[in-house]
Enzyme design. Structure first.
Site, PDB file in Angstrom:
ATOM      1  N   ASP A  67       0.845  -1.198   0.000  1.00  0.00           N
ATOM      2  CA  ASP A  67       0.000   0.000   0.000  1.00  0.00           C
ATOM      3  C   ASP A  67       0.879   1.245   0.000  1.00  0.00           C
ATOM      4  O   ASP A  67       2.090   1.153   0.200  1.00  0.00           O
ATOM      5  CB  ASP A  67      -0.960  -0.004   1.209  1.00  0.00           C
ATOM      6  CG  ASP A  67      -0.265  -0.386   2.510  1.00  0.00           C
ATOM      7  OD1 ASP A  67       0.980  -0.288   2.585  1.00  0.00           O
ATOM      8  OD2 ASP A  67      -0.958  -0.767   3.462  1.00  0.00           O
ATOM      9  N   ASP A 136      -8.032  -2.259  14.150  1.00  0.00           N
ATOM     10  CA  ASP A 136      -9.405  -2.438  13.673  1.00  0.00           C
ATOM     11  C   ASP A 136      -9.543  -3.626  12.725  1.00  0.00           C
ATOM     12  O   ASP A 136     -10.583  -3.797  12.087  1.00  0.00           O
ATOM     13  CB  ASP A 136      -9.887  -1.158  12.976  1.00  0.00           C
ATOM     14  CG  ASP A 136      -9.005  -0.774  11.779  1.00  0.00           C
ATOM     15  OD1 ASP A 136      -8.067  -1.531  11.443  1.00  0.00           O
ATOM     16  OD2 ASP A 136      -9.258   0.284  11.171  1.00  0.00           O
ATOM     17  N   HIS A 138      -7.715  -4.174   9.965  1.00  0.00           N
ATOM     18  CA  HIS A 138      -7.395  -3.950   8.548  1.00  0.00           C
ATOM     19  C   HIS A 138      -6.139  -4.721   8.133  1.00  0.00           C
ATOM     20  O   HIS A 138      -5.264  -4.972   8.948  1.00  0.00           O
ATOM     21  CB  HIS A 138      -7.285  -2.453   8.211  1.00  0.00           C
ATOM     22  CG  HIS A 138      -6.091  -1.740   8.746  1.00  0.00           C
ATOM     23  ND1 HIS A 138      -6.148  -0.443   9.225  1.00  0.00           N
ATOM     24  CD2 HIS A 138      -4.788  -2.100   8.887  1.00  0.00           C
ATOM     25  CE1 HIS A 138      -4.939  -0.053   9.604  1.00  0.00           C
ATOM     26  NE2 HIS A 138      -4.109  -1.038   9.411  1.00  0.00           N
ATOM     27  N   GLU A 143      -9.711  -0.936   5.137  1.00  0.00           N
ATOM     28  CA  GLU A 143     -10.348  -0.626   6.416  1.00  0.00           C
ATOM     29  C   GLU A 143     -11.619  -1.457   6.576  1.00  0.00           C
ATOM     30  O   GLU A 143     -12.096  -2.068   5.608  1.00  0.00           O
ATOM     31  CB  GLU A 143     -10.666   0.877   6.461  1.00  0.00           C
ATOM     32  CG  GLU A 143      -9.434   1.792   6.394  1.00  0.00           C
ATOM     33  CD  GLU A 143      -8.614   1.819   7.687  1.00  0.00           C
ATOM     34  OE1 GLU A 143      -8.625   0.835   8.449  1.00  0.00           O
ATOM     35  OE2 GLU A 143      -7.943   2.842   7.935  1.00  0.00           O
TER      36      GLU A 143
HETATM   37  P1  PGA Z   1       1.796  -1.653  12.954  1.00  0.00           P
HETATM   38  O1  PGA Z   1       0.727  -1.441  11.803  1.00  0.00           O
HETATM   39  O2  PGA Z   1       2.602  -2.848  12.559  1.00  0.00           O
HETATM   40  O3  PGA Z   1       2.625  -0.415  12.975  1.00  0.00           O
HETATM   41  O4  PGA Z   1       1.015  -1.886  14.206  1.00  0.00           O
HETATM   42  C1  PGA Z   1       0.028  -2.544  11.321  1.00  0.00           C
HETATM   43  C2  PGA Z   1      -1.003  -2.137  10.292  1.00  0.00           C
HETATM   44  O5  PGA Z   1      -1.574  -1.038  10.400  1.00  0.00           O
HETATM   45  O6  PGA Z   1      -1.237  -2.925   9.360  1.00  0.00           O
END
Ligand code: PGA
Length: 261
Positions: A67, A136, A138, A143
């Protein structure tokens, strides 16, 4: 789904780096799908160490981005292209010519999304896709309530994700872009092997919903249940809300089926 519970983030990183190393020994020009965020860093550190020690040769590896922020110049230090160059490509000794990612600065963003999906397919598809997970649920920047069949496209970030990511922008949420390009869930599911790493208590609810909840768009990571070869690597804290934790420990501890790629 293989659920491997490891003592801590570092051992999770080492386990996944070994899976990547095994893949590169079998297929030196494998296409590795990589993720940004804090969670995957121990994977990249362990894989870079394996390269330095001569345990694996990554010089022919190809790297695909999951992404990207829309509107950040490619050379902005927090564009995911810059982050991946710094954290993955340079430590592994892989050149930018072996890197694929969506163009977050394109005038025709939708065209750039379609072009990236086509480029992934033309490259033969992703062999191993590493994923983090949002609080959440995702994956990538899909999302909650993203279509489980979605393709690479532009998405609007939730306020929660912008708050979570403000730490990369001097803690200033105003600097966090609102829009991103993300591989869709349908795109992600086309990788041959999905490996999700989650560490820390803050991910425990999302992990439980992913592994033991229903397949539901409200928890995008639950789509992994539809994949024939998905591995979820979690530390004890992230595993703390799994009802089947003992079963997973007994079944998968240190013997995931990495060969099924
Ligand atoms: P993080 O992010 O590894 O910094 O917790 C994970 C994500 O948002 O996919």
């Amino acid at each position: 789904m293989e659920v491997v519970i490891v003592p801590d983030a570092r051992s999770g990183g080492e386990l996944i780096a070994e899976a990547m190393a095994q893949l590169l020994r079998r297929k030196p020009d494998a296409l590795l799908g990589v993720a940004t965020g804090s969670t995957p860093l121990p994977v990249y550190e362990a894989l870079a160490e394996a390269v330095r020690s001569g345990a694996v040769d990554a010089s022919r590896a190809r790297i695909a981005q999951l992404d990207e922020y829309v509107g950040l110049p490619a050379d902005h230090p927090e564009s995911y292209r810059s982050v991946l160059r710094r954290e993955v490509l340079e430590p592994l000794g892989v050149g930018m010519d072996a890197f694929m990612g969506p163009d977050g600065t394109a005038e025709d963003v939708q065209g750039a999304c379609r072009a990236y999906d086509s480029a992934l397919a033309e490259a033969g598809g992703v062999d191993l896709q590493l994923l983090g997970i949002g609080t959440d649920g995702h994956i990538g920047f899909n999302e909650p309530c993203s279509s489980l069949a979605s393709r690479t496209r532009i998405k609007t970030l939730t306020q929660q994700t912008r708050v979570d990511n403000a730490r990369f922008f001097d803690g200033d949420i105003e600097q966090v872009p609102h829009h991103v390009i993300t591989q869709g869930i349908g795109t992600i599911l086309e990788a041959r092997h999905l490996v999700l790493l989650a560490t820390g208590e803050g991910k425990a609810d999302a992990v439980a919903a992913t592994v033991e909840g229903p397949v539901a768009a409200v928890c995008p990571a639950s789509a992994l249940q539809l994949h024939p070869h998905a591995t979820v690597v979690v530390d004890e804290a992230a595993a703390s809300k799994l009802k089947l934790a003992d079963y997973f420990r007994h079944t998968y501890a240190n013997k995931p089926d990495w060969q099924g790629i």
